[in-house]
Scaffold this active site. Structure first.
Site, mmCIF file in Angstrom:
data_model
loop_
_atom_site.group_PDB
_atom_site.id
_atom_site.type_symbol
_atom_site.label_atom_id
_atom_site.label_comp_id
_atom_site.label_asym_id
_atom_site.label_seq_id
_atom_site.Cartn_x
_atom_site.Cartn_y
_atom_site.Cartn_z
ATOM 1 N N CYS A 154 -23.588 -4.590 1.129
ATOM 2 C CA CYS A 154 -22.548 -3.573 1.316
ATOM 3 C C CYS A 154 -22.985 -2.226 0.754
ATOM 4 O O CYS A 154 -22.724 -1.177 1.352
ATOM 5 C CB CYS A 154 -21.234 -4.020 0.672
ATOM 6 N N CYS A 196 -20.943 -7.409 4.864
ATOM 7 C CA CYS A 196 -20.803 -8.533 3.926
ATOM 8 C C CYS A 196 -21.148 -9.876 4.588
ATOM 9 O O CYS A 196 -20.557 -10.239 5.608
ATOM 10 C CB CYS A 196 -19.369 -8.582 3.404
ATOM 11 N N CYS A 212 -26.651 -10.242 -3.937
ATOM 12 C CA CYS A 212 -26.523 -9.506 -2.674
ATOM 13 C C CYS A 212 -26.005 -8.096 -2.917
ATOM 14 O O CYS A 212 -25.101 -7.871 -3.721
ATOM 15 C CB CYS A 212 -25.569 -10.247 -1.734
ATOM 16 N N CYS A 258 -17.144 9.006 0.228
ATOM 17 C CA CYS A 258 -16.770 7.892 1.106
ATOM 18 C C CYS A 258 -16.252 8.411 2.445
ATOM 19 O O CYS A 258 -15.347 9.252 2.499
ATOM 20 C CB CYS A 258 -15.711 7.040 0.422
ATOM 21 N N CYS A 272 -20.575 -12.636 -5.225
ATOM 22 C CA CYS A 272 -21.513 -11.704 -4.597
ATOM 23 C C CYS A 272 -22.960 -12.044 -4.940
ATOM 24 O O CYS A 272 -23.873 -11.772 -4.151
ATOM 25 C CB CYS A 272 -21.219 -10.271 -5.043
ATOM 26 N N CYS A 326 -14.206 4.009 8.082
ATOM 27 C CA CYS A 326 -15.566 3.468 8.148
ATOM 28 C C CYS A 326 -15.517 2.000 7.735
ATOM 29 O O CYS A 326 -14.872 1.652 6.749
ATOM 30 C CB CYS A 326 -16.487 4.253 7.219
ATOM 31 N N ASP A 330 0.804 -1.215 0.000
ATOM 32 C CA ASP A 330 0.000 0.000 0.000
ATOM 33 C C ASP A 330 0.842 1.273 0.000
ATOM 34 O O ASP A 330 0.418 2.299 0.504
ATOM 35 C CB ASP A 330 -0.920 -0.023 1.235
ATOM 36 N N CYS A 357 -19.490 -0.942 4.994
ATOM 37 C CA CYS A 357 -19.661 -1.830 3.830
ATOM 38 C C CYS A 357 -18.927 -3.153 4.040
ATOM 39 O O CYS A 357 -19.395 -4.205 3.606
ATOM 40 C CB CYS A 357 -19.217 -1.140 2.545
ATOM 41 N N CYS A 398 -23.963 1.699 3.119
ATOM 42 C CA CYS A 398 -23.177 2.936 3.050
ATOM 43 C C CYS A 398 -23.997 4.142 3.506
ATOM 44 O O CYS A 398 -25.039 4.440 2.920
ATOM 45 C CB CYS A 398 -22.667 3.163 1.633
#
Length: 353
Positions: free
Chosen positions: A195, A249, A192, A215, A189, A242, A135, A245, A199
């Site tokens: 998520c 899941c 569904c 976001c 997914c 946050c 990252d 989301c 939000c």
């Protein structure tokens, strides 16, 4: 030189020995679909003020653009699953909610150390060239991890793992060795959209798309100025990041608590009192968040977030501390304090320079 398959098997064993929970292999290139989506994301301004995404777009599009000699991307995952669901804390009015990933020690330091150890093993054993990333460079970790079979990018754009749900830190090693690759993980997914529905700011224009400008993770961490007023109430008590989301899941039902003690929440960060956080000066902030990823946003941005949470608490007991910060040296702190003052009903008759 051993056969590529034997090298891969040895790397899998070494990665587990070093504390990685997942490892997968893919070619050092991304898909055309990813490149097109990334270009659209930037062209439409959804990267907000993160100019580094636009400035290094070419390098992020493909690992070979960053390092032409790369042949294989080795993708690694470390589970940081929390002991408890972070969402009930959102109802508390006297504490701040910190994203799960930032409640323990800085993952960059821990994973980078493990990546370097695996890299040294590779270089010393096979004499290969390599580069490690966690990252900190324009590498598309999530798409590459999906290609390497670690999971799939869910509708919230984050990686989802069958074994660890949404709680995976990712690291990458690019190498000039050509190794057998894994099949890409299929999207699971289905219909569904838990998520997306979770939000608080409707940051997803469509499934598999995100607009950072809306976001909460971006607004509380990357955004340097005052948070737009339209989002301040939606922040609730979220003072750094946050998890809504991620936590929503359904695949998290298979998640496990992280076996890495360093990623478990520090006692003082699990549910920190807003009354303590709002009084932090720069020196105290640096002391409290030493070794934490929170330290990088600085005291001013952090106290800004705390003041929004205090405004959302509607608890007048915070008024003395808020009034004091209305004359803070930081413009973002002053702006947030004045907003909180109004929300707490203390603005009438008060004037500040």
């Amino acid at each position: 030189m051993p056969a590529p398959g034997d090298i891969r098997a040895a790397l899998e064993l070494k990665a587990k020995e070093l504390g990685f929970d997942q490892i997968g292999f893919t070619g050092a290139e991304t898909s055309e679909a990813f490149v097109a989506a990334l270009r659209t994301f930037v062209a439409e301004g959804r990267h907000a003020s993160m100019d580094w995404m636009a400035d290094r777009l070419f390098h992020r599009e493909n690992p070979k653009n960053l390092w032409p000699e790369a042949k294989t991307a080795i993708m690694l995952g470390v589970n940081y699953g929390p002991k408890d669901d972070p969402r009930p804390l959102l109802a508390a009015r006297d504490v701040g909610n910190i994203s799960v990933y930032a409640r323990g020690k800085d993952y960059h330091d821990i994973i980078k150390k493990r990546l370097k150890a695996l890299g040294r093993y590779m270089a010393e054993t096979w004499g290969c060239q390599l580069k490690v990333f966690v990252d900190t460079a324009p590498v598309a970790e999530k798409p590459l991890a999906a290609q390497a079979g670690l999971g799939w990018q869910g509708k919230h754009t984050n990686l989802v793992s069958r074994e660890y749900g949404s709680w995976l830190f990712l690291g990458a090693i690019l190498t000039d060795m050509e190794l057998p690759v894994d099949a890409a993980h299929r999207d699971q997914c289905g219909s569904c959209q838990a998520c997306l529905d979770a939000c608080p700011t409707n940051a997803f224009p469509a499934p598999y798309q995100i607009d950072a400008r809306r976001c909460i993770s971006y607004l509380t961490i990357e955004h340097k100025g005052p948070v737009p007023e339209e989002f301040r109430k939606a922040l609730g008590n979220r003072i750094y990041g946050c998890d809504d989301c991620l936590a929503a899941c359904p695949w998290n039902k298979f998640a496990e608590v992280s076996r890495e003690a360093a990623f478990h929440a520090r006692v003082e960060l699990g549910a920190p009192a807003l009354a303590d956080l709002v009084r932090l000066d720069d020196a105290a902030f640096r002391t409290v968040f030493s070794g934490s990823p929170i330290k990088r946003i600085g005291r001013d941005r952090f106290v800004r977030n705390v003041l929004y949470a205090i405004g959302n608490s509607h608890d007048p007991s915070y008024l003395p501390a808020v009034r004091e910060l209305c004359n803070d040296t930081s413009i973002v702190v002053r702006d947030a304090a004045l907003w909180a003052l109004a929300e707490l009903g203390g603005a009438n008759g008060d004037t500040y320079s």
